[in-house]
Design an enzyme around this catalytic site. Structure first.
Site, short mmCIF file in Angstrom:
data_model
loop_
_atom_site.label_atom_id
_atom_site.label_comp_id
_atom_site.label_asym_id
_atom_site.label_seq_id
_atom_site.Cartn_x
_atom_site.Cartn_y
_atom_site.Cartn_z
N ASP A 107 45.73 45.12 44.17
CA ASP A 107 44.52 44.94 43.39
C ASP A 107 44.62 43.69 42.51
OD1 ASP A 107 43.72 47.39 44.38
OD2 ASP A 107 44.36 48.49 42.58
N1 URA Z 1 47.61 51.28 44.62
C1 URA Z 1 46.64 50.83 43.81
O1 URA Z 1 45.86 51.58 43.28
N2 URA Z 1 46.56 49.50 43.60
C2 URA Z 1 47.40 48.60 44.16
O2 URA Z 1 47.28 47.39 43.93
C3 URA Z 1 48.39 49.11 45.02
C4 URA Z 1 48.48 50.45 45.22
#
Ligand code: URA
Length: 247
Positions: A107
């Site tokens: 993310d």
């Molecule tokens: N899970 C999430 O919620 N975000 C990420 O970036 C990776 C795994």
């Protein structure tokens, strides 16, 4: 042994130049092969044996590139985005080539280990859900929900909302608000959703391991380098461990 390759193709794959930029560089005399200036893109060289220089610097030629990045906050892991800087913008010029993309995502507000490559087969092996390659995250939470009961819930698999469920996951509390989480698939916003459903917001999320390879602690945030052959093999060394409680 590397095969002979056209110089215009070599310049585009090893230096990220467009065909027309490569042509311009060549005709300006910026390219030498074993010390001789070569001006025609149709001339061939063997970059594994011959010394090919662009502006006096050796060209790094690889059929494919495999890069390790320590992703910083605020950068999106896609190849282009209208509003935010992308991880591709952090690839140092000598390692940049067209066709690079992140193999698996983090993310925008997650940090840590990201692999970039231009090898589609490799990327597929890395993210294929049936491979169950473990991914390990360190999380910081906004509420002290890290009870033994929650560890038990994670071991059974967690409801993620939206009708989705995770497979069994490993939750290891590190302190009142910090934990290590190991998951075996990559559902959208998975780790954040695992805690959302259990009364806590994830305030920081950092990926520290994929498969058998841990994030290099000496790689600073925003840093990016090639993976070694040993590291590439290590990535896949932890395939298909069946987490406890798997049906
Ligand atoms: N899970 C999430 O919620 N975000 C990420 O970036 C990776 C795994």
């Amino acid at each position: 042994r590397m095969a002979m390759i056209r110089l215009d193709k070599l310049l585009s794959s090893a230096a990220g130049l467009t065909r027309s930029d490569a042509k311009r560089k060549l005709s300006s005399g910026a390219v030498t092969v074993d010390g001789e200036t070569v001006k025609s893109g149709s001339c061939k060289a063997d970059p594994g044996v011959q010394r090919v220089l662009l502006d006096g610097r050796p060209l790094l030629y690889r059929e494919h590139l495999y890069l390790l990045m320590n992703k910083p906050l605020g950068v999106v892991s896609s190849t282009d985005d209208p509003r935010s800087p992308t991880v591709l913008g952090l690839v140092p010029a000598p390692l940049f080539r067209r066709g690079l993309f992140p193999a698996g995502r983090l993310d925008k507000y997650s940090t840590g280990m990201l692999i970039l490559t231009d090898d589609g087969d490799f990327a597929h092996r890395l993210v294929a859900p049936r491979k169950h390659l473990p991914k390990v995250y360190e999380v910081t939470l906004d509420a002290p929900v890290l009870t033994p009961a929650l560890v038990g819930e994670f071991a059974k698999g967690v409801y993620l909302g939206g009708g989705e469920r995770s497979s069994p996951a490993l939750l290891e509390p590190l302190s009142a608000l910090r934990a290590r989480v190991t998951i075996y698939e990559g559902i959208y916003h998975q780790v954040r959703r695992m805690f959302d459903q259990n009364g806590a917001k994830v305030t920081a999320l950092r990926r520290v391991r994929i498969g058998g390879l841990a994030l290099d602690p000496s790689l600073p945030e925003g840093g990016c380098r090639e993976l070694t052959g040993g590291e590439l093999r290590a990535l896949f060394a932890l395939q298909n461990p069946e987490p406890e409680g798997t049906p």
